[in-house]
Design a protein around this motif. Structure first.
Motif, PDB file in Angstrom:
ATOM      1  N   LEU A   1      23.406  69.550  15.388  1.00 46.60           N
ATOM      2  CA  LEU A   1      23.718  69.041  14.342  1.00 46.60           C
ATOM      3  C   LEU A   1      22.553  67.634  14.083  1.00 46.60           C
ATOM      4  O   LEU A   1      22.371  67.220  14.683  1.00 46.60           O
ATOM      5  CB  LEU A   1      25.249  67.848  15.795  1.00 46.60           C
ATOM      6  CG  LEU A   1      25.795  66.634  15.307  1.00 46.60           C
ATOM      7  CD1 LEU A   1      26.749  66.750  14.068  1.00 46.60           C
ATOM      8  CD2 LEU A   1      25.940  65.986  15.843  1.00 46.60           C
ATOM      9  N   TYR A   2      23.173  67.860  12.289  1.00 45.89           N
ATOM     10  CA  TYR A   2      21.625  66.713  11.785  1.00 45.89           C
ATOM     11  C   TYR A   2      23.435  66.018  11.439  1.00 45.89           C
ATOM     12  O   TYR A   2      24.542  66.064  11.076  1.00 45.89           O
ATOM     13  CB  TYR A   2      22.308  66.884  10.401  1.00 45.89           C
ATOM     14  CG  TYR A   2      21.509  66.639   9.276  1.00 45.89           C
ATOM     15  CD1 TYR A   2      20.644  65.908   9.936  1.00 45.89           C
ATOM     16  CD2 TYR A   2      22.085  65.826   8.551  1.00 45.89           C
ATOM     17  CE1 TYR A   2      20.217  64.403   8.680  1.00 45.89           C
ATOM     18  CE2 TYR A   2      21.555  64.954   7.278  1.00 45.89           C
ATOM     19  CZ  TYR A   2      20.673  64.426   7.511  1.00 45.89           C
ATOM     20  OH  TYR A   2      20.096  63.720   6.667  1.00 45.89           O
ATOM     21  N   ALA A   3      22.902  64.462  12.299  1.00 44.62           N
ATOM     22  CA  ALA A   3      23.749  63.259  11.303  1.00 44.62           C
ATOM     23  C   ALA A   3      22.645  62.392  11.427  1.00 44.62           C
ATOM     24  O   ALA A   3      22.077  61.553  12.361  1.00 44.62           O
ATOM     25  CB  ALA A   3      25.029  63.163  12.595  1.00 44.62           C
ATOM     26  N   PRO A   4      23.022  61.883  10.130  1.00 42.99           N
ATOM     27  CA  PRO A   4      22.121  61.176   9.493  1.00 42.99           C
ATOM     28  C   PRO A   4      22.007  59.779   9.514  1.00 42.99           C
ATOM     29  O   PRO A   4      21.124  58.885   9.848  1.00 42.99           O
ATOM     30  CB  PRO A   4      22.233  61.320   8.392  1.00 42.99           C
ATOM     31  CG  PRO A   4      24.354  62.482   7.567  1.00 42.99           C
ATOM     32  CD  PRO A   4      23.848  62.518   8.553  1.00 42.99           C
ATOM     33  N   ASP A   5      23.184  59.731  10.543  1.00 40.31           N
ATOM     34  CA  ASP A   5      23.261  57.930  10.381  1.00 40.31           C
ATOM     35  C   ASP A   5      23.415  57.583  12.702  1.00 40.31           C
ATOM     36  O   ASP A   5      23.690  56.519  12.998  1.00 40.31           O
ATOM     37  CB  ASP A   5      24.755  56.864  10.393  1.00 40.31           C
ATOM     38  CG  ASP A   5      24.425  57.344   9.156  1.00 40.31           C
ATOM     39  OD1 ASP A   5      23.987  56.230   8.167  1.00 40.31           O
ATOM     40  OD2 ASP A   5      25.738  57.413   8.336  1.00 40.31           O
ATOM     41  N   GLY A   6      22.849  58.795  13.101  1.00 34.83           N
ATOM     42  CA  GLY A   6      22.989  59.164  14.381  1.00 34.83           C
ATOM     43  C   GLY A   6      24.460  59.318  15.128  1.00 34.83           C
ATOM     44  O   GLY A   6      25.310  59.657  14.238  1.00 34.83           O
TER      45      GLY A   6
END
Length: 182
Positions: free
Chosen positions: A139-144
């Motif tokens: 999972l790529y979650a740029p805001d965490g």
């Protein structure tokens, strides 16, 4: 011949009533006959060596020992160094360019087919994205993770039914590869 494993415990020491001190987890693993036991952070990672090559058996054995000793159930996944390294090496996202909190791996107890997630409208969640791997979801979650709407969607019971799934941020993924290499 012994193999080095990581035990990944789900939901330990994070906002609930499942408190398990890492010193007690180390003692428990040693009591089960495992060697070179170490833990990482407080959120349920342990590394150990064992002559038993059955990851499912090792996971079930540890889960039963925790329930017997502490009185609560914990989902456990056990994976060897080769698997953990392959997960890190096969990351479909540019891990070296991202912060550890932006990239996560959800380790799954069994292989997960793409059709399980077919109902998710991935473009609706951009720039967040996910990809499937070998018994894992990246999972790529740029805001965490804490702000991720896609992470919430991916954790819905209809998607996780029938499997044990536990997530780790990229820093922990890398550290477990390092710890199981030695």
């Amino acid at each position: 011949m012994t193999t080095t494993y990581a035990a990944l415990l789900r939901g330990i020491n994070v906002g609930g009533n499942k408190k398990l001190p890492m010193a007690d987890l180390r003692t428990l693993l040693e009591g089960l006959g495992h060697d070179s036991v170490r833990t990482y952070l407080q959120s349920g990672q342990a590394v150990f060596t064992s002559g038993n090559g059955d990851e499912e058996f090792l996971a079930a054995e540890l889960a039963q020992a925790i329930e017997k000793r502490f009185g609560f159930t914990v989902d456990v996944i056990v994976r060897d160094h080769a698997y953990l390294k392959a997960i890190a090496d096969n990351c479909p996202f540019p891990a070296a360019e991202l912060e550890g909190k932006q990239l996560h791996v959800t380790y799954c107890s069994v292989p997960v087919a793409e059709d399980r997630f077919a109902g998710i409208d991935q473009p609706a969640y951009l720039p967040e994205e996910f990809r499937l791997g070998d018994r894992a979801l990246y999972l790529y979650a740029p805001d965490g993770l804490g702000r991720s709407k896609l992470a919430v969607e991916l954790s819905r019971p209809r998607l996780t039914k029938g499997l044990i799934a536990t997530s780790r941020n990229w820093n922990t993924v890398v550290k477990l590869v390092e710890m199981t290499a030695s």
